[in-house]
Scaffold this motif. Structure first.
Motif, PDB file in Angstrom:
ATOM      1  N   ARG A  81       0.752  -1.313  -0.048  1.00  0.00           N
ATOM      2  CA  ARG A  81       0.014  -0.063   0.004  1.00  0.00           C
ATOM      3  C   ARG A  81       0.742   1.294   0.021  1.00  0.00           C
ATOM      4  N   GLU A  82       1.893   1.264   0.771  1.00  0.00           N
ATOM      5  CA  GLU A  82       2.639   2.530   1.008  1.00  0.00           C
ATOM      6  C   GLU A  82       3.665   2.466  -0.086  1.00  0.00           C
ATOM      7  N   TRP A  83       4.183   1.510  -0.851  1.00  0.00           N
ATOM      8  CA  TRP A  83       4.875   1.351  -1.826  1.00  0.00           C
ATOM      9  C   TRP A  83       4.311   1.853  -3.137  1.00  0.00           C
ATOM     10  N   LEU A  84       3.048   1.569  -3.370  1.00  0.00           N
ATOM     11  CA  LEU A  84       2.044   2.029  -4.370  1.00  0.00           C
ATOM     12  C   LEU A  84       1.848   3.483  -4.126  1.00  0.00           C
ATOM     13  N   GLU A  85       1.816   4.046  -3.051  1.00  0.00           N
ATOM     14  CA  GLU A  85       1.741   5.547  -2.986  1.00  0.00           C
ATOM     15  C   GLU A  85       2.722   6.471  -3.524  1.00  0.00           C
ATOM     16  N   THR A  86       3.995   5.881  -3.582  1.00  0.00           N
ATOM     17  CA  THR A  86       5.072   6.384  -3.899  1.00  0.00           C
ATOM     18  C   THR A  86       5.827   5.791  -5.192  1.00  0.00           C
ATOM     19  N   ALA A  87       5.371   4.912  -5.571  1.00  0.00           N
ATOM     20  CA  ALA A  87       6.236   4.333  -6.777  1.00  0.00           C
ATOM     21  C   ALA A  87       5.782   5.003  -8.037  1.00  0.00           C
ATOM     22  N   THR A  88       6.796   4.790  -8.867  1.00  0.00           N
ATOM     23  CA  THR A  88       6.469   5.251 -10.323  1.00  0.00           C
ATOM     24  C   THR A  88       6.708   3.981 -11.177  1.00  0.00           C
ATOM     25  N   ILE A  89       5.557   3.654 -11.712  1.00  0.00           N
ATOM     26  CA  ILE A  89       5.657   2.480 -12.887  1.00  0.00           C
ATOM     27  C   ILE A  89       5.564   3.004 -14.059  1.00  0.00           C
ATOM     28  N   PRO A  90       6.786   2.735 -14.793  1.00  0.00           N
ATOM     29  CA  PRO A  90       6.970   3.025 -16.259  1.00  0.00           C
ATOM     30  C   PRO A  90       5.471   2.834 -16.866  1.00  0.00           C
ATOM     31  N   GLU A  91       5.436   3.649 -17.736  1.00  0.00           N
ATOM     32  CA  GLU A  91       4.148   3.596 -18.721  1.00  0.00           C
ATOM     33  C   GLU A  91       4.492   2.461 -19.732  1.00  0.00           C
ATOM     34  N   GLY A  92       3.389   1.557 -19.875  1.00  0.00           N
ATOM     35  CA  GLY A  92       3.498   0.534 -20.813  1.00  0.00           C
ATOM     36  C   GLY A  92       3.966  -0.963 -20.138  1.00  0.00           C
ATOM     37  N   LEU A  93       4.381  -0.743 -18.708  1.00  0.00           N
ATOM     38  CA  LEU A  93       5.077  -1.985 -18.253  1.00  0.00           C
ATOM     39  C   LEU A  93       3.715  -2.899 -17.697  1.00  0.00           C
ATOM     40  N   ARG A  94       3.883  -4.032 -17.896  1.00  0.00           N
ATOM     41  CA  ARG A  94       3.088  -4.979 -17.588  1.00  0.00           C
ATOM     42  C   ARG A  94       2.854  -5.309 -16.267  1.00  0.00           C
ATOM     43  N   VAL A  95       1.681  -5.415 -15.593  1.00  0.00           N
ATOM     44  CA  VAL A  95       1.672  -5.269 -14.259  1.00  0.00           C
ATOM     45  C   VAL A  95       0.601  -6.612 -13.830  1.00  0.00           C
ATOM     46  N   LEU A  96       1.133  -7.380 -12.748  1.00  0.00           N
ATOM     47  CA  LEU A  96       0.162  -8.466 -12.292  1.00  0.00           C
ATOM     48  C   LEU A  96       0.171  -8.248 -10.957  1.00  0.00           C
ATOM     49  N   ALA A  97      -1.356  -8.200 -10.372  1.00  0.00           N
ATOM     50  CA  ALA A  97      -1.419  -8.259  -8.666  1.00  0.00           C
ATOM     51  C   ALA A  97      -1.984  -9.724  -8.207  1.00  0.00           C
ATOM     52  N   ILE A  98      -1.275 -10.327  -7.272  1.00  0.00           N
ATOM     53  CA  ILE A  98      -1.776 -11.314  -6.672  1.00  0.00           C
ATOM     54  C   ILE A  98      -1.857 -11.260  -5.188  1.00  0.00           C
ATOM     55  N   ASP A  99      -2.858 -11.783  -4.673  1.00  0.00           N
ATOM     56  CA  ASP A  99      -3.168 -11.687  -3.356  1.00  0.00           C
ATOM     57  C   ASP A  99      -3.332 -13.009  -2.727  1.00  0.00           C
ATOM     58  N   THR A 100      -3.434 -12.918  -1.260  1.00  0.00           N
ATOM     59  CA  THR A 100      -3.450 -14.264  -0.583  1.00  0.00           C
ATOM     60  C   THR A 100      -4.233 -14.036   0.628  1.00  0.00           C
ATOM     61  N   VAL A 101      -5.065 -14.765   1.031  1.00  0.00           N
ATOM     62  CA  VAL A 101      -5.948 -14.755   2.305  1.00  0.00           C
ATOM     63  C   VAL A 101      -5.625 -15.863   3.400  1.00  0.00           C
ATOM     64  N   THR A 102      -5.674 -15.740   4.390  1.00  0.00           N
ATOM     65  CA  THR A 102      -5.383 -16.465   5.408  1.00  0.00           C
ATOM     66  C   THR A 102      -6.626 -17.336   5.934  1.00  0.00           C
ATOM     67  N   GLN A 103      -6.477 -18.588   6.420  1.00  0.00           N
ATOM     68  CA  GLN A 103      -7.779 -19.256   6.905  1.00  0.00           C
ATOM     69  C   GLN A 103      -8.241 -18.778   8.257  1.00  0.00           C
ATOM     70  N   ARG A 104      -7.179 -18.152   8.801  1.00  0.00           N
ATOM     71  CA  ARG A 104      -7.711 -17.621  10.310  1.00  0.00           C
ATOM     72  C   ARG A 104      -8.804 -16.333  10.069  1.00  0.00           C
ATOM     73  N   ASN A 105      -9.555 -16.372  10.936  1.00  0.00           N
ATOM     74  CA  ASN A 105     -10.769 -15.295  10.756  1.00  0.00           C
ATOM     75  C   ASN A 105     -10.477 -14.019  11.646  1.00  0.00           C
ATOM     76  N   TRP A 106      -9.510 -13.936  12.102  1.00  0.00           N
ATOM     77  CA  TRP A 106      -9.320 -12.747  12.984  1.00  0.00           C
ATOM     78  C   TRP A 106      -8.900 -11.574  12.289  1.00  0.00           C
ATOM     79  N   ILE A 107      -8.789 -11.515  10.816  1.00  0.00           N
ATOM     80  CA  ILE A 107      -8.720 -10.317  10.059  1.00  0.00           C
ATOM     81  C   ILE A 107      -9.931  -9.938   9.405  1.00  0.00           C
ATOM     82  N   SER A 108     -10.786  -9.260   9.509  1.00  0.00           N
ATOM     83  CA  SER A 108     -11.971  -9.148   8.832  1.00  0.00           C
ATOM     84  C   SER A 108     -11.753  -8.964   7.267  1.00  0.00           C
ATOM     85  N   GLY A 109     -12.407 -10.032   6.519  1.00  0.00           N
ATOM     86  CA  GLY A 109     -12.323 -10.020   5.263  1.00  0.00           C
ATOM     87  C   GLY A 109     -11.343 -10.825   4.733  1.00  0.00           C
ATOM     88  N   SER A 110     -10.682 -11.559   5.531  1.00  0.00           N
ATOM     89  CA  SER A 110      -9.532 -12.339   5.126  1.00  0.00           C
ATOM     90  C   SER A 110     -10.128 -13.681   4.359  1.00  0.00           C
TER      91      SER A 110
END
Length: 110
Positions: A81-110
């Motif tokens: 999150r903080e990296w994205l706020e300051t990053a400069t991503i070159p125009e035309g660069l291919r970008v892929l985002a992946i995420d993971t979630v936990t089996q634990r339910n202590w973080i809402s939305g995991s």
């Protein structure tokens, strides 16, 4: 092809996924480097992969990372999150985002 995987991982699942992704890219002949969420994107990168855990239905925050640390996770600062706020991503660069979630339910939305 040169891929850069910027990874944030609290419990290791996201890092493991990134390592498997990098291994697959390498098997296909690409160069794949895994780094934490702090470097600039080099000019010679042709694929940028951002890998982060899901906390509270979105990217982690300093508060959610501290909660993860209190539950035995690692504290990686800055996060994607903080990296994205300051990053400069070159125009035309291919970008892929992946995420993971936990089996634990202590973080809402995991």
């Amino acid at each position: 092809m040169k891929a850069l995987l910027i990874v944030e991982s609290c419990f290791g699942s996201t890092r493991a996924l990134a390592e498997e992704t990098a291994a697959g890219l390498r098997e296909g002949g690409a160069q794949a480097d895994i780094v934490p969420a702090s470097p600039a994107v080099p000019d010679d990168v042709s694929l940028l992969i951002l890998a982060a855990p899901t906390h509270n239905r979105g990217l982690s925050t300093p508060s959610s990372r501290r909660s993860a640390q209190a539950k035995g996770g690692s504290l990686e600062e800055p996060g994607i999150r903080e990296w994205l706020e300051t990053a400069t991503i070159p125009e035309g660069l291919r970008v892929l985002a992946i995420d993971t979630v936990t089996q634990r339910n202590w973080i809402s939305g995991s």
